[in-house]
Design a protein around this motif. Structure first.
Motif, PDB file in Angstrom:
ATOM      1  N   GLY A  34      -1.974  -2.933  -5.252  1.00  0.00           N
ATOM      2  CA  GLY A  34      -1.241  -1.805  -5.797  1.00  0.00           C
ATOM      3  C   GLY A  34      -0.885  -1.950  -7.268  1.00  0.00           C
ATOM      4  O   GLY A  34      -0.870  -3.035  -7.837  1.00  0.00           O
ATOM      5  N   SER A  35      -0.603  -0.815  -7.881  1.00  0.00           N
ATOM      6  CA  SER A  35      -0.208  -0.741  -9.284  1.00  0.00           C
ATOM      7  C   SER A  35       0.429   0.621  -9.510  1.00  0.00           C
ATOM      8  O   SER A  35       0.531   1.436  -8.586  1.00  0.00           O
ATOM      9  N   TYR A  36       0.823   0.878 -10.751  1.00  0.00           N
ATOM     10  CA  TYR A  36       1.435   2.164 -11.082  1.00  0.00           C
ATOM     11  C   TYR A  36       0.540   3.331 -10.679  1.00  0.00           C
ATOM     12  O   TYR A  36       1.009   4.358 -10.186  1.00  0.00           O
ATOM     13  N   MET A  37      -0.789   3.167 -10.857  1.00  0.00           N
ATOM     14  CA  MET A  37      -1.728   4.245 -10.538  1.00  0.00           C
ATOM     15  C   MET A  37      -2.146   4.268  -9.079  1.00  0.00           C
ATOM     16  O   MET A  37      -2.445   5.321  -8.526  1.00  0.00           O
ATOM     17  N   HIS A  39      -1.142   3.465  -5.478  1.00  0.00           N
ATOM     18  CA  HIS A  39      -0.277   3.111  -4.355  1.00  0.00           C
ATOM     19  C   HIS A  39      -1.021   3.263  -3.034  1.00  0.00           C
ATOM     20  O   HIS A  39      -0.636   2.678  -2.021  1.00  0.00           O
ATOM     21  N   GLY A  40      -2.097   4.041  -3.036  1.00  0.00           N
ATOM     22  CA  GLY A  40      -2.821   4.311  -1.794  1.00  0.00           C
ATOM     23  C   GLY A  40      -3.645   3.128  -1.301  1.00  0.00           C
ATOM     24  O   GLY A  40      -3.735   2.891  -0.091  1.00  0.00           O
ATOM     25  N   ALA A  41      -4.245   2.372  -2.222  1.00  0.00           N
ATOM     26  CA  ALA A  41      -5.179   1.307  -1.839  1.00  0.00           C
ATOM     27  C   ALA A  41      -4.537   0.268  -0.912  1.00  0.00           C
ATOM     28  O   ALA A  41      -5.069  -0.005   0.172  1.00  0.00           O
ATOM     29  N   PRO A  42      -3.404  -0.345  -1.283  1.00  0.00           N
ATOM     30  CA  PRO A  42      -2.812  -1.332  -0.375  1.00  0.00           C
ATOM     31  C   PRO A  42      -2.271  -0.704   0.903  1.00  0.00           C
ATOM     32  O   PRO A  42      -2.231  -1.357   1.956  1.00  0.00           O
ATOM     33  N   THR A  43      -1.875   0.563   0.829  1.00  0.00           N
ATOM     34  CA  THR A  43      -1.375   1.245   2.018  1.00  0.00           C
ATOM     35  C   THR A  43      -2.492   1.445   3.030  1.00  0.00           C
ATOM     36  O   THR A  43      -2.319   1.203   4.233  1.00  0.00           O
ATOM     37  N   LEU A  44      -3.656   1.876   2.553  1.00  0.00           N
ATOM     38  CA  LEU A  44      -4.813   2.053   3.427  1.00  0.00           C
ATOM     39  C   LEU A  44      -5.216   0.732   4.076  1.00  0.00           C
ATOM     40  O   LEU A  44      -5.492   0.672   5.284  1.00  0.00           O
ATOM     41  N   SER A  45      -5.245  -0.330   3.279  1.00  0.00           N
ATOM     42  CA  SER A  45      -5.598  -1.646   3.824  1.00  0.00           C
ATOM     43  C   SER A  45      -4.599  -2.090   4.886  1.00  0.00           C
ATOM     44  O   SER A  45      -4.982  -2.640   5.929  1.00  0.00           O
ATOM     45  N   VAL A  66       7.056   0.948  -4.473  1.00  0.00           N
ATOM     46  CA  VAL A  66       7.588   0.594  -3.157  1.00  0.00           C
ATOM     47  C   VAL A  66       8.028   1.830  -2.371  1.00  0.00           C
ATOM     48  O   VAL A  66       7.705   1.981  -1.187  1.00  0.00           O
ATOM     49  N   SER A  67       8.767   2.725  -3.008  1.00  0.00           N
ATOM     50  CA  SER A  67       9.266   3.922  -2.310  1.00  0.00           C
ATOM     51  C   SER A  67       8.116   4.785  -1.808  1.00  0.00           C
ATOM     52  O   SER A  67       8.168   5.325  -0.690  1.00  0.00           O
ATOM     53  N   SER A  68       7.076   4.923  -2.622  1.00  0.00           N
ATOM     54  CA  SER A  68       5.916   5.731  -2.225  1.00  0.00           C
ATOM     55  C   SER A  68       5.228   5.138  -1.003  1.00  0.00           C
ATOM     56  O   SER A  68       4.867   5.858  -0.056  1.00  0.00           O
ATOM     57  N   VAL A  69       5.042   3.817  -1.004  1.00  0.00           N
ATOM     58  CA  VAL A  69       4.355   3.162   0.115  1.00  0.00           C
ATOM     59  C   VAL A  69       5.207   3.245   1.378  1.00  0.00           C
ATOM     60  O   VAL A  69       4.695   3.543   2.462  1.00  0.00           O
ATOM     61  N   ARG A  70       6.497   3.010   1.243  1.00  0.00           N
ATOM     62  CA  ARG A  70       7.377   3.093   2.410  1.00  0.00           C
ATOM     63  C   ARG A  70       7.394   4.502   2.999  1.00  0.00           C
ATOM     64  O   ARG A  70       7.502   4.674   4.216  1.00  0.00           O
ATOM     65  N   ALA A  71       7.262   5.503   2.141  1.00  0.00           N
ATOM     66  CA  ALA A  71       7.315   6.884   2.619  1.00  0.00           C
ATOM     67  C   ALA A  71       6.085   7.267   3.422  1.00  0.00           C
ATOM     68  O   ALA A  71       6.143   8.175   4.252  1.00  0.00           O
ATOM     69  N   ILE A  72       4.972   6.570   3.194  1.00  0.00           N
ATOM     70  CA  ILE A  72       3.731   6.921   3.884  1.00  0.00           C
ATOM     71  C   ILE A  72       3.757   6.504   5.341  1.00  0.00           C
ATOM     72  O   ILE A  72       3.287   7.233   6.223  1.00  0.00           O
ATOM     73  N   SER A  73       4.295   5.314   5.628  1.00  0.00           N
ATOM     74  CA  SER A  73       4.271   4.835   7.010  1.00  0.00           C
ATOM     75  C   SER A  73       5.478   3.965   7.313  1.00  0.00           C
ATOM     76  O   SER A  73       5.762   3.018   6.577  1.00  0.00           O
ATOM     77  N   ILE A  77       5.865  -3.317   6.705  1.00  0.00           N
ATOM     78  CA  ILE A  77       6.956  -4.102   6.134  1.00  0.00           C
ATOM     79  C   ILE A  77       6.625  -4.243   4.652  1.00  0.00           C
ATOM     80  O   ILE A  77       5.716  -4.981   4.266  1.00  0.00           O
ATOM     81  N   VAL A  78       7.325  -3.500   3.815  1.00  0.00           N
ATOM     82  CA  VAL A  78       6.982  -3.424   2.392  1.00  0.00           C
ATOM     83  C   VAL A  78       7.879  -4.364   1.588  1.00  0.00           C
ATOM     84  O   VAL A  78       9.106  -4.278   1.665  1.00  0.00           O
ATOM     85  N   VAL A  79       7.242  -5.255   0.824  1.00  0.00           N
ATOM     86  CA  VAL A  79       7.970  -6.257   0.047  1.00  0.00           C
ATOM     87  C   VAL A  79       7.727  -5.994  -1.442  1.00  0.00           C
ATOM     88  O   VAL A  79       6.576  -6.001  -1.891  1.00  0.00           O
ATOM     89  N   PRO A  80       8.768  -5.761  -2.236  1.00  0.00           N
ATOM     90  CA  PRO A  80       8.580  -5.471  -3.667  1.00  0.00           C
ATOM     91  C   PRO A  80       8.132  -6.705  -4.456  1.00  0.00           C
ATOM     92  O   PRO A  80       8.646  -7.805  -4.253  1.00  0.00           O
ATOM     93  N   MET A  81       7.170  -6.512  -5.355  1.00  0.00           N
ATOM     94  CA  MET A  81       6.806  -7.527  -6.331  1.00  0.00           C
ATOM     95  C   MET A  81       7.671  -7.312  -7.573  1.00  0.00           C
ATOM     96  O   MET A  81       7.939  -6.177  -7.956  1.00  0.00           O
TER      97      MET A  81
END
Length: 286
Positions: A34-37, A39-45, A66-73, A77-81
């Motif tokens: 993931g990165s600023y652009m 957010h979908g790639a790590p979520t799909l994986s 983080v908020s975007s990824v958590r909102a998808i599913s 378990i989302v851990v912030p870098m």
């Protein structure tokens, strides 16, 4: 000599599940990307890894998404870098948050890498903890090649990433693709899954091919899904070649199902939705 993947072969590569197993015993996976652009790639994986049958997925992404990824599913378990890009500091911080008993990790999907030293530290430390790795996208750099010989690692490049790693662009010829994958897999003592209309999977000693020929699979995100499935199967099968081969096959079958359902209008989430049906013939409780 290469072997075409079949359901009979793949069934041997996907472990059965114990009926009395508890949470975590069927695999713990980390997804780092993931990165600023992106957010979908790590979520799909991450969701693909869950759909492959593992119990727990820890998704490490920059704090900005983080908020975007958590909102998808809610299943992740989302851990912030701590940084927006992977640095040596953020890698060290992340390593301190890795859960005990992690089985596998996939690294690179949409990941912004500010410092190769951070990536190298992450790979080296995870391997020292006996974590099996699937490396994709931004994690496919020449700097990691000296760290991975004879380790439980799968590289999942497309043709362009393969050229970046090894200096040779694979052609469309299956014979040439098999030849170069076998050459560099043997030279670097690693398992390579070269993605394409026909996937080529080799550890330099044994090679599998998986013809897919799916026009709809060119859509963005399908490679991220594959990385998640590789990590998911690798969490339960310690053999990188078998895990990569099984993941390629499952991903291809899911692609065929999704293309049959929606035609050339597939998106990566359609592929994920088809994974359970694609894996059902290989489900065993023993």
């Amino acid at each position: 000599m290469n072997v075409k993947l079949t359901p009979v072969i793949v069934k041997k590569f996907i472990p059965s599940r114990r009926p009395d197993s508890r949470k975590g015993q069927n695999g713990k996976v980390a997804v780092i990307g993931g990165s600023y652009m992106y957010h979908g790639a790590p979520t799909l994986s991450s969701i693909a890894a869950l759909r492959s049958g593992v119990d727990l997925v820890y998704t490490y992404v920059p704090n900005v998404i983080v908020s975007s990824v958590r909102a998808i599913s809610p299943n992740l378990i989302v851990v912030p870098m701590v940084d927006s890009k992977l640095t040596r500091g953020s890698a060290n911080k992340m390593l301190g948050q890795i859960p005990e008993g992690l089985d596998s990790a996939t690294i690179g999907m949409g990941l912004a890498v500010a410092d190769d030293e951070g990536l190298k530290a992450l790979v080296k430390s995870l391997l020292s903890q006996d974590v099996r790795l699937s490396l994709d996208a931004s994690a496919l750099t020449r700097s990691i090649l000296p760290l991975i010989p004879n380790a439980n690692v799968v590289l999942t490049p497309h043709a362009g990433e393969f050229q970046r790693l090894f200096g040779i662009l694979p052609s469309n010829s299956i014979k040439q693709r098999v030849s170069v994958v076998e050459k560099f897999a043997k030279e670097h003592s690693v398992t390579i899954l070269l993605k394409g209309s026909t996937d080529v999977i080799s550890n330099g000693a044994k090679t599998f091919i998986n013809p897919k020929n799916l026009a709809a699979m060119t859509v963005g995100g399908t490679g991220d899904v594959l990385s998640g499935v590789v990590a998911g199967i690798l969490a339960r099968n310690r053999n990188p070649l078998e895990s990569a081969a099984a993941a390629s096959y499952v991903n291809g079958i899911a692609g065929k199902m999704a293309q049959k359902k929606v035609g050339l209008h597939m998106v990566a989430t359609d592929l994920i939705d088809a994974i359970p049906a694609a894996m059902k013939p290989f489900d065993r409780v023993a």
